[in-house]
Design a protein around this motif. Structure first.
Motif, short mmCIF file in Angstrom:
data_model
loop_
_atom_site.label_atom_id
_atom_site.label_comp_id
_atom_site.label_asym_id
_atom_site.label_seq_id
_atom_site.Cartn_x
_atom_site.Cartn_y
_atom_site.Cartn_z
N GLU A 159 0.86 -1.20 0.00
CA GLU A 159 0.00 0.00 0.00
C GLU A 159 0.89 1.23 0.00
OE1 GLU A 159 -2.37 2.47 -0.32
OE2 GLU A 159 -3.73 0.90 0.38
N ASP A 160 0.70 2.12 -0.96
CA ASP A 160 1.56 3.29 -1.04
C ASP A 160 1.04 4.49 -0.25
OD1 ASP A 160 -0.48 3.29 -3.01
OD2 ASP A 160 0.49 5.01 -3.97
N GLU A 161 -0.21 4.43 0.18
CA GLU A 161 -0.70 5.54 1.00
C GLU A 161 -0.32 5.25 2.45
OE1 GLU A 161 -4.92 6.98 0.31
OE2 GLU A 161 -4.65 5.53 -1.32
N GLY A 200 -3.24 0.44 -7.44
CA GLY A 200 -2.49 1.60 -7.92
C GLY A 200 -1.25 1.82 -7.07
N ASP A 237 -2.77 -3.42 -2.85
CA ASP A 237 -3.35 -2.24 -3.48
C ASP A 237 -3.07 -2.36 -4.99
OD1 ASP A 237 -4.40 0.32 -3.86
OD2 ASP A 237 -2.48 1.29 -3.45
CA CA Z 1 -2.49 3.32 -4.19
#
Ligand code: CA
Length: 244
Positions: free
Chosen positions: A24-26, A70, A68
């Protein structure tokens, strides 16, 4: 924890702390997930980019991946496809903000086991994780895996880095015992009780245990392979990969 409703006939998953990989990049979402899942006694690793996640999945074994779609550097679906192309059946639960039928179908076709649309309730995520882990536990009940070492309990086949390792019956039992408790200390008393149940309690088995552990180490840690079996002085042994 999660498995308390399991029927007793199933594998003893209540003893195992499942390993989850969150991709997860957030940062805020990842931190909240980590905190919540660690609170539920899961062992959690977080990766924020596609490439890092892909590398991690190639070097470590997880019980479940929260993925995730994106992501920077490499898209979640691409990672999923690569995983399945490599015959890796690790359960994957897709977490995504995209909510269209096409997206769901694409994710499931790429090999996802389930799909959750953000924002979601943490309780729902937990329930879905439990279902997937239960399914995975039944499928993997015949195998023990710790890092790059793997035991097929049916054939008693032991491999490390996919190389076959020949063990005597007692060395095999020793290794199984350590792997069933990986990342936990196994005391000398436990080893004695499980491996030599016929021996009276008053007999000290320390020397016998030492001989077996050193033989086992020679076989599974030979060459450049990382150390796996660590001595915990005065207590027993623990199986875990040494951090490089
Ligand atoms: Ca994302």
């Amino acid at each position: 924890m999660a498995t308390q409703n399991d029927r007793p006939s199933e594998t003893p998953s209540h003893n195992i702390r499942h390993r989850l990989l969150i991709v997860e990049d957030e940062r805020k979402v990842a931190d909240a997930l980590r905190e919540g899942l660690e609170g539920e006694n899961y062992r959690v690793t977080v990766e924020e980019t596609g490439e890092a996640a892909f590398f991690r999945l190639n070097t470590e074994q997880f019980d479940l991946v929260l993925l995730d779609i994106g992501l920077p550097t490499r898209d979640g679906l691409d990672i999923l496809k690569a995983l399945r192309d490599d015959n890796d059946g690790t359960p994957v639960l897709i977490l995504t903000a995209r909510d269209t039928t096409t997206d769901r179908v694409t994710g499931l076709r790429a090999g996802a086991d389930d799909y959750l649309v953000k924002p979601f309730a943490f309780a729902e995520l937990l329930a879905r994780i439990e279902v997937l882990l239960r399914r995975g536990t039944i499928a993997s009940a015949q195998r023990l895996i710790a890092g790059d070492i793997e035991i097929d309990l049916q054939s008693r086949h032991v491999t490390r880095n996919r190389q076959f390792i020949e063990l005597t019956a007692k060395e095999y039992e020793f290794l199984v015992c350590l792997m069933q408790h990986d990342h936990q200390v196994v005391s000398r008393e436990t080893l004695a009780r499980e491996l030599w149940p016929e021996t009276a309690r008053s007999v000290t088995l320390n020397n016998v245990i030492d001989v077996h552990v050193s033989r086992l180490r020679r076989k599974i840690e030979c060459g450049n392979l990382t150390k796996l079996i660590h001595t915990v002085r005065g207590v027993g042994f623990i199986l875990r990969e040494e951090k490089p």
